[in-house]
Scaffold this motif. Structure first.
Motif, short mmCIF file in Angstrom:
data_model
loop_
_atom_site.label_atom_id
_atom_site.label_comp_id
_atom_site.label_asym_id
_atom_site.label_seq_id
_atom_site.Cartn_x
_atom_site.Cartn_y
_atom_site.Cartn_z
N ILE A 94 21.93 27.71 33.04
CA ILE A 94 21.03 28.86 32.91
C ILE A 94 21.18 29.45 31.51
N ARG A 95 20.05 29.79 30.93
CA ARG A 95 20.01 30.35 29.58
C ARG A 95 19.01 31.49 29.54
N GLN A 96 19.49 32.68 29.21
CA GLN A 96 18.63 33.86 29.07
C GLN A 96 17.68 34.03 30.25
N GLY A 97 18.25 33.90 31.46
CA GLY A 97 17.48 34.14 32.67
C GLY A 97 16.59 33.00 33.11
N ARG A 98 16.75 31.83 32.48
CA ARG A 98 15.96 30.65 32.87
C ARG A 98 16.88 29.46 33.08
N VAL A 99 16.64 28.69 34.14
CA VAL A 99 17.38 27.44 34.35
C VAL A 99 16.75 26.40 33.42
N VAL A 100 17.52 26.01 32.40
CA VAL A 100 16.96 25.12 31.38
C VAL A 100 17.18 23.65 31.70
N GLU A 101 18.11 23.36 32.60
CA GLU A 101 18.34 21.98 32.99
C GLU A 101 19.04 21.95 34.33
N THR A 102 18.68 20.98 35.15
CA THR A 102 19.35 20.82 36.44
C THR A 102 19.35 19.35 36.81
N GLY A 103 20.40 18.92 37.49
CA GLY A 103 20.50 17.53 37.91
C GLY A 103 21.95 17.14 38.08
N THR A 104 22.19 15.88 38.47
CA THR A 104 23.56 15.38 38.56
C THR A 104 24.09 15.19 37.14
N LEU A 105 25.41 15.08 37.01
CA LEU A 105 25.99 14.86 35.68
C LEU A 105 25.47 13.56 35.09
N ASP A 106 25.33 12.51 35.91
CA ASP A 106 24.81 11.24 35.40
C ASP A 106 23.38 11.39 34.89
N GLU A 107 22.57 12.15 35.64
CA GLU A 107 21.18 12.37 35.20
C GLU A 107 21.13 13.13 33.88
N LEU A 108 21.98 14.14 33.75
CA LEU A 108 21.98 14.94 32.53
C LEU A 108 22.53 14.14 31.36
N ARG A 109 23.45 13.25 31.63
CA ARG A 109 24.03 12.45 30.54
C ARG A 109 23.01 11.52 29.91
N HIS A 110 21.97 11.16 30.66
CA HIS A 110 20.91 10.33 30.08
C HIS A 110 20.16 11.09 28.98
#
Length: 293
Positions: free
Chosen positions: A202-218
């Motif tokens: 979450i950044r400044q009241g907005r979820v900027v990224e969500t997913g599993t760690l593997d998904e985010l690592r891509h």
């Protein structure tokens, strides 16, 4: 089974918008790490989920019920530990734990005793003599002694030493294995990395990224260390290679995952003597998404 379901959550305090458009979900048997620095909206989101404050827009449900209008029913099945547990100074730690358990509707005394021993708490001392870490232990023991379907932790290990953090992590893994849902808000990224199935940044009241760690690592780059028989500097011009540094025969660089096959093919042509690829840590992911690096 979806335990927490939040869509387009908005919250204003006067002219200040604390939550712009927050969406997240937590399923049974799942730990979701909710990360972001102070002021990003983590605690405000949790206060909305607990029915402490009402939202200005969007929807928020726990167990399929509205978090504001059905908060009393929801609370019967929820355990919550804040980042700074407030206690009654003249009661002992054991008395407070028993009171919390009773307020929840009853818990497991054998588990309470086991947790008191595991967290190395002296339950006979009065709360006003406790350090911050011991106050956190009281909250954690009380929350983990009752059988809830959802556990919400907001900076739960604040003030705990590394040994007690490890005890907390082991207990969280047990309740996860029992099929419980867990929302874990934490500054300790290594803790989230160990426990979380999914991460919401979450950044400044907005979820900027969500997913599993593997998904985010891509979405970000791995760190590669490479030694080749021929001149390794030829790799510096390959697509997807960044921050190339040569130290003697050894090269270190960042690599986009989608270009890794090409990088490896070019490295093979040079005769690979050493090739190590390390995926980004949660801290790397967090810094990239939070600072835009």
């Amino acid at each position: 089974m979806e335990i927490i379901k939040v869509k387009g959550l908005q919250k204003k305090f006067g002219k200040f918008t604390a939550l712009h458009d927050v969406s997240l979900s937590v399923n049974a048997g799942e730990v979701v790490g909710f990360i972001g620095p102070n002021g990003s909206g983590k605690s405000t989101t949790i206060r909305v989920l607990l029915g402490i404050i009402n939202r200005n827009g969007g929807s928020a449900e726990i167990f399929g019920k509205d978090v504001w209008s059905d908060s009393l029913e929801i609370h019967k099945r929820v355990s919550y530990v804040p980042g700074d547990v407030a206690l009654w100074g003249n009661l002992s730690g054991g008395e407070i734990i028993d009171l919390f358990i009773k307020l929840h509707g009853g818990g497991d005394k054998a588990k309470r005793d086991y947790l008191i021993e595991r967290f190395e708490l002296d339950p006979k001392k009065k709360a006003k003599t406790y350090s911050k870490g011991n106050r956190q232990k009281v909250g954690l023991i009380a929350a983990l002694s009752v059988d809830s379907d959802l556990y919400i932790f907001d900076e739960p290990t604040s003030g705990l030493d590394p040994l007690m953090e490890a005890v907390f992590q082991e207990e969280i893994e047990k309740i996860k294995d029992a099929g419980k849902a867990i929302l874990l808000s934490s500054h300790i990224l290594s803790e989230v990395e160990r426990l979380a199935d999914k991460v919401a940044i979450i950044r400044q009241g907005r979820v900027v990224e969500t997913g599993t760690l593997d998904e985010l690592r891509h979405l970000t780059r791995s760190t590669v260390t490479l030694v080749t028989e021929k001149d390794v500097s030829a790799i510096s011009s390959v697509d997807g290679v960044y921050d190339f540094v040569l130290n003697g025969e050894q090269a270190t660089f960042s690599a986009d995952n989608q270009h890794m096959n090409t990088i490896m093919s070019e490295a093979v042509k040079l005769g690979v003597k050493k090739f190590e690829s390390v995926p980004p840590t949660l801290e790397d992911l967090f810094m990239r998404h939070y600072t835009g690096q």
